[in-house]
Scaffold this motif. Sequence first.
Motif, PDB file in Angstrom:
ATOM      1  N   ALA A 233       0.845  -1.204   0.000  1.00 20.08           N
ATOM      2  CA  ALA A 233       0.000   0.000   0.000  1.00 20.08           C
ATOM      3  C   ALA A 233       0.876   1.248   0.000  1.00 20.08           C
ATOM      4  N   ARG A 234       0.471   2.212  -0.860  1.00 23.53           N
ATOM      5  CA  ARG A 234       1.271   3.441  -0.920  1.00 23.53           C
ATOM      6  C   ARG A 234       0.884   4.348   0.241  1.00 23.53           C
ATOM      7  N   PRO A 235       1.888   4.911   0.947  1.00 17.60           N
ATOM      8  CA  PRO A 235       1.556   5.848   2.038  1.00 17.60           C
ATOM      9  C   PRO A 235       0.782   7.032   1.463  1.00 17.60           C
ATOM     10  N   GLY A 236      -0.029   7.617   2.265  1.00 12.70           N
ATOM     11  CA  GLY A 236      -0.806   8.768   1.808  1.00 12.70           C
ATOM     12  C   GLY A 236      -2.258   8.381   1.619  1.00 12.70           C
ATOM     13  N   TRP A 237      -2.817   8.760   0.487  1.00 15.28           N
ATOM     14  CA  TRP A 237      -4.249   8.601   0.248  1.00 15.28           C
ATOM     15  C   TRP A 237      -4.699   7.141   0.352  1.00 15.28           C
ATOM     16  N   GLN A 238      -3.871   6.225  -0.244  1.00 16.26           N
ATOM     17  CA  GLN A 238      -4.290   4.815  -0.267  1.00 16.26           C
ATOM     18  C   GLN A 238      -4.391   4.239   1.155  1.00 16.26           C
ATOM     19  N   VAL A 239      -3.386   4.549   1.980  1.00 15.25           N
ATOM     20  CA  VAL A 239      -3.411   4.064   3.366  1.00 15.25           C
ATOM     21  C   VAL A 239      -4.546   4.718   4.137  1.00 15.25           C
ATOM     22  N   PHE A 240      -4.730   6.012   3.896  1.00 18.84           N
ATOM     23  CA  PHE A 240      -5.805   6.718   4.601  1.00 18.84           C
ATOM     24  C   PHE A 240      -7.166   6.096   4.262  1.00 18.84           C
ATOM     25  N   ARG A 241      -7.370   5.865   2.965  1.00 26.11           N
ATOM     26  CA  ARG A 241      -8.679   5.388   2.509  1.00 26.11           C
ATOM     27  C   ARG A 241      -8.982   3.959   2.997  1.00 26.11           C
TER      28      ARG A 241
END
Lengths: 334, 419
Positions: A233-241
């Motif tokens: 998982a890419r840090p940032g939006w993907q992890v947040f979502r």
Amino acid sequence: MTTGGTEEAVTDVPAPRAAAGPEAAPRSPGTRWLGPQRRNLWFWVFVGPFAIGLGLFTYVPLVWSVYLSFFDAHNTVSPSGSDFVGLGNYTAMLSDPAFLGSLGTFALFTVFIVPATYALSLALALMVNRLRFAQAFFRSVFFLPTACSYVVASVIWKLSVFNGVRFGLANTVLGWFGTDQTAWLSTTHPPWYWLVIVTVRLWLQAGFYMILFLAGLQRISPQLYEAAAMDGARPGWQVFRHITFPQLRATSVAVVLLLVINAFQAFDEFYNLLSDARGYPPYARPPLVYLYYTALGQDQNLGLGSAGAVILALIIAVATVVQARWFGLGRKEE
Amino acid sequence: MTEINRRRLLAAGGGAALAAGLATACGSNTGRGSGGSGPALSQWYHQYGEPGAQQAVKRYAAAYRKANVSVQWRPGDYDRQTAAALLTDSGPDVFEANGPLLDQIQGGQVVDLTAEVEPVKDDFHQAVLAPKIWQDKIWGIPQVVDMQLLYYRKSLLKKAGVRPPQTLDELVDGAKKLSGKKSKGLFLGNDGGVGVLGGTPLFAAGLSLITADGKVGFDDPAAARTLGKIRQLYADKSLLLGAPTDWSDPAAFIQGLTAMQWSGLWALPQIKKALGDDFGVLPFPKDGSGGKPSVQVGAYGSAVSARSSRKAEAKAFAKWLWVDRTDYQQDFALSYGFHIPARISLAKKARQLRSGPAADAVRFSADHGYAEPLLWTTADRTAYQDALSRIIKDGANPESELKSVVRKVNAELQRVKKK
């Protein structure tokens, strides 16, 4: 931790069985009334004053208000039988365009303030949570406005930030770009007054909800993030979502519920930003302001105001129950 | 030495809290005096902004020998405080009232003061006495007359080639000419005049709020035409909006943010001090062929609460202060703020009101003064102001807006006449 023999009551061994045996002396009515170790007495010493206060200042007025709602009670809280109007106040209130308009104002305010506060407080929490240093400082900075009263903040917003003349802060800044001065609170086309109302509440309450989100964020297990990273998982939006936001579900439900209830209770900033000694404009009049003017204003129409209060209480109760069921508040996490 | 355990400490604390709570519950600050000779009376005033006014009313009360009068100076929303206090037994005995209102009179909240006022009834400014009379009885004694009027800056008007407006059309045109990027032509309050104007434009059009025979006074096309012109002022961007202080304060006018301002007589000394002779005053200009200039006048009245346990003493004190002691009335009107004494004979004697804009103001109040009638209820005022707001700010159709106000006023007239 006890301090020795003087703590005889701490263990709370139930004694009545022994006392009730054939050898025990019969208990006097006074002893029975006071309870074991005078617990009943102490219970009422501590709880009694507050229970009396609650009854006197909350439940009696509540019941009296429902009673008044069936009377033509102008300038009186003890109407006579000839003033009985049945459901007249309710039908008058429900067919009153001003009251219905006030509900519309509330709905509009909720549409603005709930998503805006939710998004801002979540964004602040995410930012503060990522800080490597001075986290406590920034947490305090964003939380501090919560300590300011709505009245004071409204006065600052009205007189300093958004006053309509050239030396108001907002107009000064806009003036640097050649923009004309704007009468923020008096202009209905476009409705700039909403900007003033929404920003003052955002400033005052975003810090509080940020703290709730911070608590929620700190409950998320770091192992989840590690597992997500392992899975690519890419840090940032993907992890947040996919990780952070779903894990904040319980906090989000509580925050949204609190925000909606608070929006229903909106009074201070509306009243202090928009009223003057001579009146209040019809375009930004939430239900509480309307009821204040009807029942407690010079009109003193306490019957009509009480009917409005009952209607509003029912609306809030229904909205809260529906919302709680919709969000599954209290349902066990799957 | 006995060891104090946790339970005993809590018990002591709880007992002390209970005792303190009971002590607080038993006490109540009614504002009545605690000593002195004669019966104790409580008198309430709203907070006047003028320095010295509070000390003056305390001095008057102290000079009364037949009762021990304590004065309460109540800041904040006085009218609402009083309205709520009159529902209880802990309210005032004698109080200032922005009225009393018809619902207060019909609700039996104030007592009849006809006998106290009757001997000097004709000496009162009749425009402000009339709203205190219901069914031929007098329910409040007018204290001082306050009025609203139009201030204009002579030099700014001259520079823009605008003459002091004599008609509403001239006011609309002049305000437009006087408006620029840094200042505006006219200030009617931060809400564009919704709150302060009230019935003034209707009177300027030759109409009224309620007619003498108790009917709606503005069910007439002239009303919509006149209110449409107030909308024009807003649409032309001739109105100052969003000033740091509102219409009642002359700051915007003194600071040059506006060339004309609708304000009160009380602002006159402050304006004179700041601008010298560079200002003049006018009534609200007339509109249409049947129109006439108009100024709103009003008076706080001294009333006696029907819940007072000392009604006779309270009436005697009210009469002593606001009927007999003309020296105090003169002092109260002119030594602190700037008001017209409610008694015509006193107003004529007042040196400060004999020359310049003050003399003009007195003349306007006598020739063009109108007060909101007693039948104009709070519900009427709210409905009218809401309509005015929609007309001025939203450009709503004045005719349809006024029609709904007429319906509301008719319903209110029916309600109050039933009682």
